[in-house]
Design an enzyme around this catalytic site. Structure first.
Site: not given
Lengths: 321, 321, 321, 321, 321
Positions: E186, E183, E218-220
């Site tokens: 943003y 996911v 998780i990508k932020v």
């Protein structure tokens, strides 16, 4: 026959008359749902009393991780909460999908779990009157071995009617596969003042709506002595329903849930520094016939030893009620 | 912090290292199935030991009501068996659809139940080699709050391949909704002699097939010291696998179920008048590493007090193993 | 308050303690199914007694129209049977799809109906041991306003296992939409002799199997004093179960259906000219605790007045039991 | 044949010419729906008269528990209303999901029930013109053994078109499974004045729309002598339709529902202290050809004896009409 | 046979303790999903370290082809990116449907792929706060042999609740067929300022929500030292959570994802000319316990040699962490 005397009773399964009575209220449910209600009522130190203390950890969604877990950083780890609920002798642990997934296998069967299916969040500008996202499914609850689904409704809000239709569908599906249904009912929005959200009449009304929607267990906030709606105020005054003490108001809320035929539990609310005030509140909930507490921040935001101590005292109050 | 010392432990949920170990074997199962295996292992007087004693009452289908219940007429009533299993401190109760339906609500949650999904009957001329009718569904198990489904296969019979495909589908469906799968594996028919049905090699083979089919719990008959299949006999002799004592043969069966990574339990068989012989058999099963017994006619065909006494002694044997 | 004294009681809904007790046995059923069982038990002259007399007209399928209706040609008209059941004060009327469709609107609500879903026919060379065709659906039962589905099984026949799987699916669907399930259980075929089909042990066994399959109401033939199966014979003798009088045998059959927790009714069989013998049989069924009779040919093959007279006498016997 | 003379008539099923006539109006419905209309018309003290008095308890959703039940606290318990409807000899009891679930098993079959499927609530700021939440399903009605679904529409409101589409779908589904459809039709919102909501022309119009939507039974408020819509006023005057007495207006409403081919019943409205005025209103409804009353607050907000007395008098009026 | 001696061990499958530990966190996932997480963790030069560098090429959807590929025209060809990811020794390659379809067969099995399932585009006037279109299905991911699905949510935006419900369904489906779920979270819109989108508290909150929604990875964006939300700010200050260095903030984000029990990776953001600054940022991410980088424009908008050189340096940093 001395055969009998040699047998150690299987203590775990000694259903009590009170639990039998409570289960009899859920007369249109299938045995699967009754078995899950049994599990909720027969687990922990309050097993058999008909009372429940539940640990909910869904504040991360609503307030973010720092506000939720920084006060007691052990709580960043989902395993912490499972273990806390078990070690404190609680009846159940409630959390959103990801939190449950992260420990469901390690703690499988050790504590009944409630999959919290919707949540608001404080980033949204829609936060007060808005819908909550439904972030899990009944199939998730089944594969994770949960005993119940949990769902929040906001009676009074513009989103309430949509929420009622969502819980209708989720509830029907959950009941068909033998799960119990727990509804968090928080009146807000619409014509309500901020003070009105916890008014005695409004809390009773919100609890009653959850019962009408088919909830097995209803969670509301402890009611204040304010009466919000004019027409309700007249009804309370005419019928001389006492609302001056918390205990009296709890009694009114319980009565409003089918004359006491549904389990109603009360939230602990924000972190309280005054433990005595908190315990005094619990005592009044218990005295008023409340079925228990759902205690989140006041439990997991303290150091573990203090949390277990506090939860132990709360359990003791309900055990004596 | 003396807070800890005040807390009474929630005894029911004290998972033991042994149960943890057993659950770890079922590594591809979802948490729902693990929770049900937990319930089977954490109920009754053997809770936590990793051992199980289960009451099965499906003989009415196979032998008719008089042969099953006339010796102890209290057993005509389905509630009798639920209560017997609870009072004797057993781990679970297994029965066909109608028997469970007749008590599932009264005893909801009090004892894990296993829905026996297929049965033979002695009226059929097809009884030896034939298929069994599938008389219930996974949806039934879910609505009745069962912890597992039970299914009989007859490896060796002409019907075996159909049965393997049935259990494949039922098992997949059961696992997806968090149920455990118990397989009764009885070799018969085909090239087997009557004596061969309980031969040491054949029982081990039948148990292994159930494991290969994905069973969580496998039920077989206690093996005799006969070796039926020539090729197997050579293998046993070459590897010097001892099969002269029951205890040795049990060890071989358990080893044949994934080196001990699956729960294998043993049937009590026909009513035995010689209780000492029966208990001696149980002792050898326990000594050989058997996980427990599934004890039907030897339990429910005695007067209740005697049954509870006998089951108590069986439990004591496993508890000490 | 003399308000009460002015009220005429709503006689139709005076549920009796006996009907309450019977309904309590069906503890895993939803309220819809319970309401239909209530209707079956609270209709006709036996309303409230816990006894039932039902008119079945499915012989046309099995024996053809001439054998069925020529003795009393009024019976060629489906309306005749609805009216007969109503006027005789019966509890219900059972028939195949077409027969019900031909009168369901005219008589809607006036008498509970049972949709007979499968039937054999005497043209088929498979008639004895064969399957019956399923000629209607649960959806048909719902749109026709039926209270129950009816289904025949032939335990012992080669087709029995298929029939068990059919009734499993139909029964699950029927229960989910609030219908009751009536199973006609006729042992035949397999290893049974012709005489064995009505043997005391075999009737009890056939009834027990229907109960295990989840039937709410079980229909069998009155048992003879023959004992067919060797193993059963031993069990009867050892337990000294008396089977010399019909009344004793009925008692054994009723006990074989979950110790009396299921409704068992008995067929009237072929047309009997000796009315006294027929009534004597009914008296013994009633004395043995039978729940009633399902009386087809002996009812509709007589002239209407005689049929009503006979059914009235049968009802009187059960009413006094 | 003196056989006939011995038969006690099965009084409950003596369908009357009037009920036959009424059922004949619903000519495109399946026998299942007709059987449920039969049950509604053949239950209680008005059985067979073609008249109905129904107890509705959905005010908890709309007004909250205190305004609804505090005047007679026995009404907090859902069982109270089932028993009141039965003991007063009413035709049916209508309530939302949770209220029915809480008693559906105890009272299964004893009184026809109507599942009220949507409800407004007085916390919402959207209360006047808004949609109501649909809080139950047709599947719920089936599993709970209901005879009908109930649904409220607000003709004139902004939500009306959505409501019409909802009732279209629910009604089609209900009819397909043999349920009857009761529509509460309350004009409001849009261009209507407050006074216009109960205007003679508007009530007739709202009732007609419900009939057009396929309702079997239509519930409206008693009309006043006000005529709201100019064009309608001209039509009434031109055709000299009398609207000066309530009885005349009732006649106009009944005529507006397919010339009398649909059952139209009238609400009792708010609690009235003047019982004579209430009974006089009922007399005029009966005189005008109204089919009955749906009497909620005026029934359950009184002490039980007074309620039974009042309902008895109302029934007497309709029984004589 | 010295052929054997020439065989280089299949290094890719030497699972390390760290990868074992990471896989153990995903305890409720099926082995299929675990196998795909294994592939992501055991591919490329970082195989076995528990760190990941992933190439994402979804900028074409969001910014158009010229802005994306004109700086390095080789990137117009989808094969270019597959080969770049392989040659640079990355762990995985992520792209929308068409991009994957154009090379999935040529490169089948050579590099784990992530099907990016939704995308915004800069033509839409709804671009900031709006929903993204879901442009592929889980079935596409399966037929293309992907290891994971990728999905973007915008917590705080008006579309967030819809997105949460979309990812709930896609995620459940993906997990059921053994895919991993990545996911992209943003925060934007709602009450957030532009600066707030990358605030330390908001990034941690957005990452936590993704974890609660059940994401495996998780990508932020890398968080700034700004604290946006007043209530969060107080919590950070009270708990003295340091956020002055990037490394400290990364640590807080990782902790916010279940106390480190979820893989969190960080985007590289816009093309940076200052390679040293970029590498310094990576060093701090690595120092803070970040699990890796997802590096798009800074990789594919450079000439291939420079890209491989840069990615190699990034990998070296993570390898040493």
């Amino acid at each position: 026959m001395n055969a009998q005397t040699k047998i150690t009773p299987a203590t775990h399964s000694l259903i009590t008359p009170r639990v039998k009575e409570i289960l009899s209220w859920y007369e249109s449910d299938n045995p699967g749902t009754k078995a899950n209600l049994y599990r909720l009522l027969m687990t922990g130190r309050l097993a058999g009393t008909g009372k429940l203390v539940i640990l909910p950890v869904d504040q991360g969604f609503e307030h973010g991780p720092a506000r939720s877990f920084a006060p007691n950083p052990a709580g960043y780890d989902p395993h912490y909460h499972y273990q806390l609920a078990i070690d404190a002798g609680l009846n159940a642990y409630a959390a959103p999908l990801g939190m449950l997934e992260a420990g469901a296998s390690t703690f499988a069967g050790q504590i009944p779990t409630i999959l919290k299916m919707n949540s608001a969040n404080s980033l949204s500008r829609l936060n007060e009157d808005a819908d909550q996202a439904v972030t899990a499914s009944v199939a998730d609850a089944v594969r994770l071995g949960c005993s119940a689904i949990g769902f929040t409704i906001y009676p009074g809000s513009d989103a309430a009617y949509d929420q009622f239709e969502e819980i209708r569908e989720l509830s029907a599906e959950a009941k068909s596969v033998g799960l119990a249904v727990v509804v968090w009912s928080y009146a807000r929005g619409g014509t309500l003042t901020k003070k009105g959200e916890t008014a005695a009449d409004v809390i009773a009304y919100a609890a009653h709506m959850a019962a009408l929607l088919g909830a097995h267990i209803i969670k509301v906030k402890p009611p204040s002595d304010h009466l919000e709606l004019d027409a309700a105020k007249k009804a309370y005054e005419k019928a001389k329903i006492p609302v001056s003490t918390l205990s009296e108001r709890i009694q009114d809320v319980v009565k409003s849930c089918f004359g006491g035929r549904r389990i109603v539990i009360f939230s602990g609310g924000e972190t309280k520094n005054d433990t005595n005030a908190l315990l005094s509140e619990i005592s009044q909930i218990a005295a008023g016939g409340g079925f228990g507490s759902i205690m989140g921040r006041n439990a997991f935001q303290r150091p573990r030893d203090e949390a277990i101590d506090l939860l132990g005292k709360i359990i003791d109050i309900y055990a004596k009620a």
